[in-house]
Design an enzyme around this catalytic site. Structure first.
Site, mmCIF file in Angstrom:
data_model
loop_
_atom_site.group_PDB
_atom_site.id
_atom_site.type_symbol
_atom_site.label_atom_id
_atom_site.label_comp_id
_atom_site.label_asym_id
_atom_site.label_seq_id
_atom_site.Cartn_x
_atom_site.Cartn_y
_atom_site.Cartn_z
ATOM 1 N N ARG A 167 3.035 -9.614 10.944
ATOM 2 C CA ARG A 167 4.315 -8.906 11.021
ATOM 3 C C ARG A 167 5.447 -9.834 10.586
ATOM 4 O O ARG A 167 6.554 -9.375 10.285
ATOM 5 C CB ARG A 167 4.616 -8.413 12.449
ATOM 6 N N LYS A 173 0.827 -1.214 0.000
ATOM 7 C CA LYS A 173 0.000 0.000 0.000
ATOM 8 C C LYS A 173 0.864 1.267 0.000
ATOM 9 O O LYS A 173 0.492 2.253 -0.646
ATOM 10 C CB LYS A 173 -0.955 0.013 1.196
ATOM 11 N N THR A 174 2.004 1.239 0.684
ATOM 12 C CA THR A 174 2.886 2.416 0.691
ATOM 13 C C THR A 174 3.389 2.696 -0.721
ATOM 14 O O THR A 174 3.484 3.843 -1.154
ATOM 15 C CB THR A 174 4.083 2.190 1.643
ATOM 16 N N GLN A 194 -7.096 -4.580 10.035
ATOM 17 C CA GLN A 194 -6.029 -4.068 10.901
ATOM 18 C C GLN A 194 -6.499 -2.855 11.712
ATOM 19 O O GLN A 194 -5.688 -2.030 12.144
ATOM 20 C CB GLN A 194 -4.799 -3.719 10.071
ATOM 21 N N ASP A 252 -3.537 7.653 4.578
ATOM 22 C CA ASP A 252 -3.031 6.314 4.870
ATOM 23 C C ASP A 252 -3.704 5.795 6.145
ATOM 24 O O ASP A 252 -4.103 6.581 7.015
ATOM 25 C CB ASP A 252 -1.508 6.405 5.061
ATOM 26 N N GLU A 253 -3.799 4.482 6.283
ATOM 27 C CA GLU A 253 -4.361 3.847 7.492
ATOM 28 C C GLU A 253 -5.716 4.456 7.870
ATOM 29 O O GLU A 253 -5.958 4.811 9.022
ATOM 30 C CB GLU A 253 -3.379 3.988 8.673
#
Length: 779
Positions: free
Chosen positions: A614, A33-34, A256, A225-226
């Site tokens: 993670r 996504k980044t 998330q 973002d997020e």
């Protein structure tokens, strides 16, 4: 630009190439996504959108820095600098500094951290003569924070009988009065807390239509973002700013969303399509981070949640090892298992310490892990412990520096006015506070006019107050001509702080002096870095804002090769080859406090999903059969989350038959022997007998940091002289101590203003002033 876009997969390319209109990108864990956000911004700029018209909001400074570096690599550093990119709080603090006068604040307002707010609320509770055991400052602040993030102002609070009744039922009927006093005192001190940065931005955009129009016109393209982590206040600001052009792109993952406890509203992402017309939805479902076993196991977990957006995360990566499940008898044994496994994996696979992370549900769980790692002499770093900037001695120095910038800062003033002791005691401070409240002025203004107000103070006390005012004003004069490092060093000496700490010769006292020394090192490094980059200022106000807005994950440790220990909440957005998730027990994870409703349990499950994803290569789940809680050893049972993982993805390291429970047997003799055949034993694995701790084992670290002594004088230390102009040419490959390896693209200017434009392998293109830059030509 085409070259970069061709590197994206089809799913990533689609949201990048849609220029206009609202869109939502549902991005699974590790799906890039980044990369999509970065490429979308670069693409917009390539299509002629001015960088000044793009706003990108993130949740950490670290994320913003990484994105800016990547964009600079594509479009050039000078253009990337023009982007409005940063955390919600840093961007809105920037806007508020420009527009502060409209709300009655000075442009140099102070930003209070939680400790400042707790101290102020504690003072208000004391002045109101309330029971501090009922009105606990930390709990009161949490309640006020909830109000602010839900846009419940003091006025709205008093217009809501249900809220007042709820506070009365919780035996806090005067909470509204505390809230009102807190807001007034912050305003009078020219200070905002973190929640105010959002609340006041909402106030600014709602009360002043011309300001809203100005920023709507400025931010024609908005990226968030997020998005699943936004609270109501953040949501409303984004809605207001994007309403005119509706060129908004939000990226997130409902799976998330783990911050409900601090106000995040998962409905913001679930209902995005209802907020805008003709929303385009894109899904990033290919996971590039983790092995197939980890991805499929995580899917089997999150599938148990009912509240979610449809997506199927998959990966083309290899299967990888199964997730290893280990049961220990106690939390101490759990820590030893983690430490010995890290030690063995490092030896067998030649791995670094930084390849490992230990994640836990609560900070208290770190103790057993730390003990075990120390005994194995494995270096580690705890994230989220007491922040360096929260230590008393550091806050004392920062208190003086904050006063230099903003003398109205009441919390900073009260903190340092009599430390070190200068004869201005509590009674005097109370009189000054009462007078300040009466005249609706700051305490510092009352002190400046101490001869004109009758506070019934003796001449000696008045002189001490005037001396303090003179000292702060002298610091302000120095600040006009000197950098932040020079001033900070001067302040620590002139105020007597260092001399005061030198009286304490204990290891703790020495550590406090070393901490102040480290703060000065940090300021010096900040100033040095700012000095080197073309166009940067490095003022004291910039340093204080950088400190106030930094998150714990943004801080540079100076030594990356350490095992990372952190709560799962802090691990979000990070990745590690090997991850241990410890304390996988009922009532611990899921937490006993988060199992009252389905929504709470689903949030805990999302938290486990975040923890598992993670891991890149190997994940371990560990739990103990008994654990100390509040000083008592209590029995535990495995977490339901282990059972929810499809069994084919798991490998159990400790089958049931290898451990025994026992009950002591008493013979006819009252002091009979225990039946050793039923003792619970930790069976040795791989034929290696259990190891006894001996006097030769490494001792726990004392915790005191040994720092390099600072060089005398105010000039920043450096590893060597600046690069002579004559030795540098276009095309040279150079090494820089901070930015690493790079190639010289251009040299411009002459004399002291001569600059080199260098493209670094990490960090992109930077213009450095050659009189400051320390460059070694290596090719």
């Amino acid at each position: 630009m085409e070259r970069y876009i061709s590197q994206l997969n089809e799913a990533q390319r689609a949201p990048v190439l849609q220029k206009d209109g609202p869109m939502i990108v549902i991005a699974g864990a590790g799906s890039g996504k980044t990369r999509v956000l970065t490429m979308r911004i670069a693409y917009l700029m390539a299509q002629g959108v001015d960088a000044f018209n793009i706003l990108a909001l993130t949740f950490t400074n670290k994320a913003a820095r990484e994105m800016k570096k990547r964009i600079a690599d594509i479009v050039g550093n000078s253009e990337a600098k023009n982007l409005w990119m940063g955390t919600f709080h840093s961007i809105f603090a920037k806007i508020l500094r420009f527009e502060a006068d409209k709300l009655g604040y000075p442009s140099n307002f102070t930003i209070y951290d939680s400790q400042d707010s707790i101290r102020l609320i504690g003072s208000i509770i004391k002045e109101m003569q309330l029971d501090k055991d009922v009105y606990k400052p930390k709990q009161v602040l949490s309640r006020i924070s909830t109000y602010k993030n839900s846009l419940i102002t003091v006025k709205a609070y008093y217009n809501n009988p249900e809220l007042q009744e709820a506070d009365a039922m919780s035996k806090k009927p005067r909470l509204g009065e505390i809230y009102e006093q807190y807001v007034e005192r912050c305003f009078k001190s020219g200070a905002m807390d973190f929640d105010d940065l959002l609340l006041r931005t909402n106030e600014l955009l709602n009360r002043f239509p011309d300001v809203l129009m100005k920023y709507q016109d400025r931010f024609r393209y908005i990226l968030v973002d997020e998005y699943q982590d936004t609270n109501h206040s953040q949501y409303l600001i984004v809605r207001a700013l994007s309403d005119r052009f509706q060129n908004i792109c939000v990226v997130g993952d409902d799976a998330q969303s783990i911050y409900a406890f601090r106000g995040a509203n998962i409905n913001n992402i679930l209902n995005f399509q209802k907020d805008y017309d003709n929303v385009q939805m894109y899904r990033l479902e290919q996971n590039y981070r983790s092995s197939r076993n980890i991805v499929e196991a995580a899917n089997s977990i999150i599938d148990k949640n009912k509240t979610k957006l449809d997506k199927v995360v998959w990966t083309a990566n290899e299967d990888g090892p199964k997730i290893k499940v280990h049961r220990s008898l106690t939390d101490g044994e759990e820590g030893r298992f983690v430490a010995s496994t890290i030690f063995e994996e490092k030896m067998q696979q030649q791995l670094k310490n930084g390849s490992f992370a230990v994640l836990y549900r609560t900070n208290a769980q770190s103790r057993a892990i730390e003990d075990a790692l120390r005994k194995r002499d494995i270096p580690y770093r705890i994230y989220g412990g007491l922040s360096f900037y929260q230590r008393k001695e550091i806050k004392d120095v920062l208190g003086y520096l904050r006063l230099v910038i903003n003398p109205k800062d009441e919390e900073a003033l009260v903190r340092v006015i009599n430390y070190p002791a200068r004869g201005i005691g509590g009674t005097t401070i109370e009189k000054l506070t009462v007078a300040a409240n009466h005249y609706k002025r700051s305490i510092f203004e009352v002190m400046e006019n101490i001869d004109r107000i009758d506070l019934r103070l003796n001449a000696g006390t008045k002189n001490k107050i005037q001396d303090f005012v003179t000292m702060i004003k002298s610091f302000q004069i120095i600040n006009e001509t000197q950098d932040a490092f020079y001033l900070a060093e001067h302040v620590t000496k002139k105020t007597g702080l260092i001399q005061e700490l030198k009286k304490d010769a204990t290891p703790e006292g020495i550590a406090r002096i070393e901490n102040i020394e480290e703060l000065l090192n940090g300021i010096r490094d900040f100033i040095e870095g700012q000095k080197e980059v073309d166009g940067a200022r490095g003022a004291l106000s910039e340093f204080l804002e950088d400190v106030a807005l930094a998150t714990d994950m943004d801080k540079d440790t100076g030594d990356d090769d350490r095992v990372a220990l952190m709560t799962i909440h802090l691990a979000k957005g990070l990745e590690f080859p090997h991850v241990f998730i410890v304390g996988m027990e009922e009532d611990l994870f899921p937490s006993a406090m988060s199992m009252n409703t389905r929504s709470e349990l689903e949030e805990e499950r999302r938290l486990f999903y975040v923890a598992l994803t993670r891991a890149e290569h190997q994940a371990y789940l560990t739990y103990a059969q008994s654990r100390y809680r509040w000083g008592k050893l209590v029995d535990s049972e495995p977490s339901r989350f282990i059972e929810e993982i499809t069994d084919s993805f798991l490998e159990y390291l400790t089958p049931v038959e290898t451990n025994y429970r026992y009950k002591p047997m008493i013979n006819n003799d009252i002091f009979g022997d225990v039946d050793k055949s039923k003792l619970r034993l930790n069976k040795p694995t791989n034929g290696i007998p259990p190891k006894w701790v001996t006097d030769n084992d490494p001792k726990p670290d004392s915790g005191i940091r040994r720092l390099k002594p600072m060089s005398s004088g105010s000039a920043p230390a450096s590893s060597g002289p600046a690069m002579p102009d004559s030795k540098l040419a276009v095309g040279n490959v150079v090494m820089h101590e901070r930015f690493g390896k790079g190639q010289v693209l251009n040299i411009e200017g002459a004399g002291p203003d001569k600059k080199a434009e260098i493209k670094f392998d990490v960090g992109g293109i930077k213009k450095l002033l050659l009189r400051f830059a320390k460059l070694d030509v290596i090719g």
